[in-house]
Design a protein around this motif. Structure first.
Motif, PDB file in Angstrom:
ATOM      1  N   ARG A  73     -17.926 -27.240 -34.718  1.00 57.40           N
ATOM      2  CA  ARG A  73     -19.005 -26.295 -34.378  1.00 57.40           C
ATOM      3  C   ARG A  73     -18.459 -25.094 -33.614  1.00 57.40           C
ATOM      4  NH1 ARG A  73     -22.196 -31.092 -33.497  1.00 57.40           N
ATOM      5  NH2 ARG A  73     -21.566 -31.135 -31.297  1.00 57.40           N
ATOM      6  N   THR A  74     -17.511 -25.340 -32.715  1.00 57.96           N
ATOM      7  CA  THR A  74     -17.024 -24.267 -31.845  1.00 57.96           C
ATOM      8  C   THR A  74     -15.758 -23.587 -32.359  1.00 57.96           C
ATOM      9  OG1 THR A  74     -15.781 -25.879 -30.516  1.00 57.96           O
ATOM     10  CG2 THR A  74     -18.046 -25.376 -29.814  1.00 57.96           C
ATOM     11  N   HIS A  75     -14.912 -24.330 -33.074  1.00 57.98           N
ATOM     12  CA  HIS A  75     -13.653 -23.787 -33.599  1.00 57.98           C
ATOM     13  C   HIS A  75     -13.480 -24.279 -35.045  1.00 57.98           C
ATOM     14  CE1 HIS A  75     -13.160 -23.859 -29.222  1.00 57.98           C
ATOM     15  NE2 HIS A  75     -12.302 -22.855 -29.358  1.00 57.98           N
ATOM     16  N   PRO A  76     -14.273 -23.756 -35.967  1.00 60.07           N
ATOM     17  CA  PRO A  76     -14.287 -24.289 -37.336  1.00 60.07           C
ATOM     18  C   PRO A  76     -12.966 -24.169 -38.080  1.00 60.07           C
ATOM     19  CG  PRO A  76     -15.527 -22.232 -37.198  1.00 60.07           C
ATOM     20  CD  PRO A  76     -15.227 -22.649 -35.799  1.00 60.07           C
ATOM     21  N   GLU A  77     -12.102 -23.221 -37.695  1.00 60.01           N
ATOM     22  CA  GLU A  77     -10.851 -23.001 -38.423  1.00 60.01           C
ATOM     23  C   GLU A  77      -9.640 -23.653 -37.763  1.00 60.01           C
ATOM     24  OE1 GLU A  77     -10.851 -21.536 -41.334  1.00 60.01           O
ATOM     25  OE2 GLU A  77     -13.007 -21.137 -41.201  1.00 60.01           O
TER      26      GLU A  77
END
Length: 215
Positions: A73-77
């Motif tokens: 959710r916060t760092h999708p990559e």
């Protein structure tokens, strides 16, 4: 090129020390921090901005699955490598993690026998994955992975392209990253395919059985 920045997350102090020291000794890799549970890992990711995270599955406070859900959710990559024990529970949970967006996994056998054996496992299995994922993450967006030509539904397979010969079977070979890709590929095959499908997946035995049950 700047070294790949890694955050090591594991509830075992011994494992954190072995993984961190072995990764740090590898050219092109810098360990920027460690964390003993998922909650502290999330805080340190925001602070340290690593290129890759190695994530244990079974941890107190916030386990690997819950941590991964929040990360996506916060760092999708952000590339995440699950570092799981070679057990029934570890295999099942790791496959779940891959379906939730984990980039890869390394089986962490229980009772490696010695620190030297554990370090050798990290050098052999974890180091090349960290390097590859960090390099891929640094590619310009849109070049990290090939895109499908279109989203049209798959057509029934009747003949081999350019040959006119009938298809007698479909064979699929996959290695790392395969479990998630297989869910997509097999889920997209037409019900009328009408031929056997053979799958070869490079994984430890415990993992392949759980993967077959999941598929």
């Amino acid at each position: 090129m700047n070294p790949a920045r890694v955050l090591v997350v594991d509830d075992s102090a011994v494992v954190r020390r072995i993984v961190s020291s072995t990764l740090a000794a590898a050219p092109g890799i810098e360990v920027v921090g460690t964390a003993p549970d998922g909650r502290r890992a999330l805080d340190r990711i925001t602070l340290l901005r690593p290129d890759v995270v190695t994530l244990d599955v079974e941890m107190p406070v916030l386990d690997g699955i819950a941590t991964l859900r929040e990360l996506r959710r916060t760092h999708p990559e952000l590339p995440v490598i699950m570092f799981s024990t070679l057990t029934e529970r570890g295999a099942s949970t790791t496959l779940e993690a891959l379906s939730l967006g984990a980039s890869d996994y390394v089986a962490k056998p229980e009772g490696t026998g010695s620190a030297d054996a554990a370090a050798a496992l990290v050098r052999r299995e974890l180091v090349p994955r960290v390097r590859a994922l960090a390099a891929r993450a640094r590619l310009p967006r849109g070049r990290a992975r090939p895109q499908a030509a279109d989203d049209a539904p798959a057509a029934p397979i009747t003949t081999r392209p350019g040959s006119g010969s009938p298809v007698r079977a479909v064979a699929i070979g996959t290695s790392t990253g395969g479990p998630t890709a297989l869910e997509v590929v097999l889920g997209g095959l037409p019900e009328s395919i009408g031929v056997p499908v053979f799958v070869v997946q490079h994984m430890p035995p415990v993992f392949t059985r759980h993967m077959a049950e999941r598929l």
